[in-house]
Design an enzyme around this catalytic site. Structure first.
Site, PDB file in Angstrom:
ATOM      1  N   LYS A   1      -5.979  -8.955  11.560  1.00  9.81           N
ATOM      2  CA  LYS A   1      -5.911  -7.505  11.384  1.00  9.81           C
ATOM      3  C   LYS A   1      -7.292  -7.003  10.997  1.00  9.81           C
ATOM      4  O   LYS A   1      -7.833  -7.359   9.949  1.00  9.81           O
ATOM      5  CB  LYS A   1      -4.890  -7.171  10.292  1.00  9.81           C
TER       6      LYS A   1
ATOM      7  N   GLU B   1      -8.413 -17.470  10.915  1.00  8.36           N
ATOM      8  CA  GLU B   1      -7.330 -16.793  10.185  1.00  8.36           C
ATOM      9  C   GLU B   1      -5.966 -17.166  10.775  1.00  8.36           C
ATOM     10  O   GLU B   1      -5.012 -17.450  10.049  1.00  8.36           O
ATOM     11  CB  GLU B   1      -7.494 -15.264  10.298  1.00  8.36           C
TER      12      GLU B   1
ATOM     13  N   TYR C   1       4.446   2.602  19.549  1.00  2.90           N
ATOM     14  CA  TYR C   1       5.149   3.868  19.314  1.00  2.90           C
ATOM     15  C   TYR C   1       5.582   4.504  20.629  1.00  2.90           C
ATOM     16  O   TYR C   1       6.369   5.445  20.625  1.00  2.90           O
ATOM     17  CB  TYR C   1       4.235   4.830  18.524  1.00  2.90           C
TER      18      TYR C   1
ATOM     19  N   CYS D   1       0.790  -1.243   0.000  1.00  8.66           N
ATOM     20  CA  CYS D   1       0.000   0.000   0.000  1.00  8.66           C
ATOM     21  C   CYS D   1       0.824   1.297   0.000  1.00  8.66           C
ATOM     22  O   CYS D   1       0.346   2.319  -0.477  1.00  8.66           O
ATOM     23  CB  CYS D   1      -1.015   0.009   1.130  1.00  8.66           C
TER      24      CYS D   1
ATOM     25  N   LYS E   1      -4.157  -7.055  15.744  1.00 11.74           N
ATOM     26  CA  LYS E   1      -4.033  -5.624  15.511  1.00 11.74           C
ATOM     27  C   LYS E   1      -5.382  -5.023  15.173  1.00 11.74           C
ATOM     28  O   LYS E   1      -6.081  -5.598  14.336  1.00 11.74           O
ATOM     29  CB  LYS E   1      -3.061  -5.443  14.345  1.00 11.74           C
TER      30      LYS E   1
HETATM   31  C1  PBG Z   1      -0.168  -1.385   5.944  1.00 15.44           C
HETATM   32  C2  PBG Z   1      -0.186  -1.201   7.423  1.00 15.44           C
HETATM   33  C3  PBG Z   1      -1.073  -0.418   8.180  1.00 15.44           C
HETATM   34  C4  PBG Z   1      -0.617  -0.495   9.496  1.00 15.44           C
HETATM   35  C5  PBG Z   1       0.483  -1.340   9.512  1.00 15.44           C
HETATM   36  N1  PBG Z   1       0.730  -1.780   8.221  1.00 15.44           N
HETATM   37  C6  PBG Z   1      -2.192   0.432   7.762  1.00 15.44           C
HETATM   38  C7  PBG Z   1      -3.378  -0.162   7.109  1.00 15.44           C
HETATM   39  O1  PBG Z   1      -3.539  -1.374   6.987  1.00 15.44           O
HETATM   40  O2  PBG Z   1      -4.195   0.640   6.645  1.00 15.44           O
HETATM   41  C8  PBG Z   1      -1.227   0.243  10.664  1.00 15.44           C
HETATM   42  C9  PBG Z   1      -0.274   0.580  11.759  1.00 15.44           C
HETATM   43  C10 PBG Z   1      -0.718   1.643  12.703  1.00 15.44           C
HETATM   44  O3  PBG Z   1      -1.841   2.184  12.623  1.00 15.44           O
HETATM   45  O4  PBG Z   1       0.095   1.978  13.572  1.00 15.44           O
HETATM   46  N2  PBG Z   1      -0.874  -2.469   5.464  1.00 15.44           N
HETATM   47 ZN    ZN Z   2      -1.123  -2.331   3.247  1.00 14.86          ZN
END
Ligand code: PBG
Ligand code: ZN
Length: 312
Positions: free
Chosen positions: A182, A220, A300, A109, A235
């Site tokens: 996720k 999953e 973070y 992405c 996540k």
């Molecule tokens: C990309 C990705 C994302 C995050 C980690 N890898 C964003 C998304 O899937 O839109 C989110 C990490 C965060 O919010 O700290 N695929």
């Molecule tokens: Zn992505």
């Protein structure tokens, strides 16, 4: 007495600090929606990681920015041997060797001009054609010296495709953390600013999970384990502590939680206004994620939590 009978302990070795890597040698940029976090060029990153290591942060997770004009429909720069991430991996491993565990995010992405995590046809994300691209990206990171690759795209079958690709390229020793569970979450907002990776149209609901589902989460995770994942991630963390606990009970693999950007920024914004005591909130947050069953936490807040003594 309270200390002696405490059931949960947080430790710096369980924290992973994320970094946003710029495709340039030096310099850094503030991220408006994530106070205290910067996008960094190579030299700045090396300095930050050196200081973090002294604090006891042994693990980093790297995200790359493609740079101006470098995006295209298939995210070709994602697998380049000279991307911001591969350059950072090479430099970090040369400088810190086995003292530092280097993990890389694998997803398209930040490199596609449409901002989706897979390739598109007629506006729809195609699962299977995305798999070889993700495998090639993981191989590029492993070629550079990454210890761990962490696919976050949520395409089905990508763990098997990446594991197969890595093994065929001779990288049998590179580990794989799967973003197995996720959710399609609003808590990623600040990250998409930071990594310039917001989708140009639509949303990620065709490939990320529905927050209403937790049995599906275990399905999953089981699939990713079968396909060869070495660790499984949930996540975001805080809205999904029940899922972390359920996954901890259903697998023998290490469970990783991602305390995501929005969870960080919400605390920062409230603390900035004097509405929350940041030290206590961060300690309580990291403790709750560990209590739920996470063995590792990507956050973070890692650097500040250790520098300021918010956790031991
Ligand atoms: C990309 C990705 C994302 C995050 C980690 N890898 C964003 C998304 O899937 O839109 C989110 C990490 C965060 O919010 O700290 N695929
Ligand atoms: Zn992505």
């Amino acid at each position: 007495m309270r200390e002696v009978v405490a059931e949960t302990r947080t430790h710096r070795s369980s924290l992973i600090q994320p970094h946003f890597c710029l495709p340039k040698d030096a310099g850094s940029e503030a991220i408006a929606s994530m106070p205290g976090i910067e996008r960094q060029g190579l030299q700045d990153l090396l300095k930050t990681v050196a200081t973090d290591l002294k604090l006891g942060i042994q693990s980093v997770l790297l995200f790359g920015l493609a740079g101006d004009g470098a995006k295209d429909a298939t995210g070709s720069r994602s697998a380049a041997p000279d991307s911001a991430v591969t350059e950072a991996v090479r430099a970090l491993k040369a400088e810190f060797g086995d003292e530092l565990l280097v993990m890389t995010d694998v997803c398209l992405c930040a490199y596609t001009d449409h901002g989706h995590c897979g390739v598109l046809q007629d506006g729809e994300v195609l699962n299977d054609p995305s798999l070889p691209l993700l495998a090639n990206m993981a191989i590029a990171h492993a070629d550079a010296g990454a210890d761990v690759v962490a696919p976050s795209d949520m395409m089905d079958g990508r763990v098997a495709a990446i594991r197969g690709g890595l093994d065929a390229a001779g990288h049998t020793g590179v580990s794989l953390i799967s973003y197995a569970v996720k959710y399609a979450s609003a808590w990623y907002g600040p990250f998409r600013d930071a990594a310039a990776s917001a989708p140009g149209h639509g949303d990620r609901k065709s490939y990320q999970m529905d927050p209403r589902n937790s049995r599906e989460a275990l399905r999953e995770a089981a699939l990713d384990e079968e396909e060869g994942a070495d660790m499984l991630m949930v996540k975001p963390a805080l809205s999904y502590l029940d899922v972390i606990a359920a996954l901890r009970d259903s697998t023998l693999l290490p469970v990783v939680a991602y305390n995501v950007s929005g969870e960080y920024s919400a605390v920062k914004a409230a603390a900035d206004r004097g509405w929350l005591d940041e030290a206590s909130v961060v300690n309580e947050t990291l403790t709750s994620i560990a209590r739920a069953g996470a063995n590792l936490t990507i956050t973070y807040h890692a650097r500040e939590a250790l520098r300021e003594g918010w956790i031991s």
